[in-house]
Scaffold this motif. Structure first.
Motif, PDB file in Angstrom:
ATOM      1  N   GLY A 118       0.822  -1.197   0.000  1.00  0.00           N
ATOM      2  CA  GLY A 118       0.000   0.000   0.000  1.00  0.00           C
ATOM      3  C   GLY A 118       0.854   1.244   0.000  1.00  0.00           C
ATOM      4  O   GLY A 118       2.013   1.213  -0.411  1.00  0.00           O
ATOM      5  N   GLU A 185      -1.467   2.339   4.488  1.00  0.00           N
ATOM      6  CA  GLU A 185      -2.868   2.107   4.136  1.00  0.00           C
ATOM      7  C   GLU A 185      -2.906   1.000   3.091  1.00  0.00           C
ATOM      8  O   GLU A 185      -2.441   1.172   1.970  1.00  0.00           O
ATOM      9  N   PRO A 186      -3.432  -0.185   3.447  1.00  0.00           N
ATOM     10  CA  PRO A 186      -3.314  -1.348   2.569  1.00  0.00           C
ATOM     11  C   PRO A 186      -4.169  -1.261   1.310  1.00  0.00           C
ATOM     12  O   PRO A 186      -5.319  -0.827   1.348  1.00  0.00           O
ATOM     13  N   GLN A 187      -3.572  -1.714   0.215  1.00  0.00           N
ATOM     14  CA  GLN A 187      -4.282  -1.862  -1.052  1.00  0.00           C
ATOM     15  C   GLN A 187      -4.429  -3.336  -1.408  1.00  0.00           C
ATOM     16  O   GLN A 187      -5.302  -3.704  -2.177  1.00  0.00           O
TER      17      GLN A 187
END
Length: 219
Positions: A118, A185-187
């Motif tokens: 992310g 912030e994870p994707q």
């Protein structure tokens, strides 16, 4: 020179396996479940060699040259995965130039790993202040003393700086302005489970708008 036959170190994994129906709809909730299982599986007496919240943070500079190091996860939740560092350090400079990053949690005792990719953003100053206040005094002074990633002549210089700040802050140690929190912030979040014959299970969550899509990857 002593050579080790690396081929002889090969070991077979168990066959516990994971399927799509074994995972929750949300990767953060699934991460919390695996973390809890890890905490139960590793005896507290063994934590001298294993830190459950240790993670490998991989970054790249503006030219795409990669770098990796182990850092400690300090919290996780719906917004992402947080850790703290010197913003002037190599990783801090790289993330300022290129916020894309990857986290790897190598959970060997359960033959598992989790990979999170992310983008990084800074945590609010108030959150960094609150966390810094909970750190041991020695760690607080160390954040001032260490010009992280910079070349120094010898250890004595580092010790001298520590002593200097120890005198400068005899009571409360304020948070250095160059030190604070970062949030990934994870994707995408991949859950890997070792299996026999190297046919491991790999299940990956991919963010799509405000939802997550779960897919299986070939090992």
């Amino acid at each position: 020179m002593v050579f080790v036959n690396l081929a002889n170190l090969r070991r077979e994994y168990s066959d516990r396996g994971i399927g799509v129906t074994d995972l929750t709809a949300d990767p953060i909730e699934q991460f919390a479940r695996w973390f809890a299982e890890l905490d139960k599986a590793v005896p507290k007496s063994d934590t001298s060699w294993f830190e459950p919240n240790a993670m490998v943070l991989s970054t790249a500079d503006a030219e795409g040259r990669p770098c990796a190091r182990t850092v400690l996860l300090k919290r996780f939740g719906p917004d992402g995965f947080a850790f703290y560092t010197n913003y002037r350090s190599r990783k801090g400079r790289q993330l300022a130039a290129n916020p894309a990053a990857c986290l790897l949690f190598p959970w060997y005792p359960l033959e598992r790993q989790v990979i999170v990719t992310g983008e990084i953003r800074k945590l609010p100053d108030a959150e960094s202040d609150a966390y810094f206040a909970t750190r041991p005094r020695g760690a607080q002074l160390g954040a001032w003393a260490s010009e992280q990633s910079e070349v120094i002549a010898d250890r004595a210089l580092l010790d001298e700086r520590y002593t200097r700040f120890e005198r400068e802050f005899p009571e409360t140690v304020p948070r250095p302005p160059h030190w604070g929190g970062l949030l990934l912030e994870p994707q995408a979040v991949e859950f890997w489970q070792g299996r026999s014959s190297r046919l491991h299970d790999r299940l990956r969550y991919v963010r799509e708008a405000q939802a997550w899509r779960l897919e299986r990857l070939s090992p």
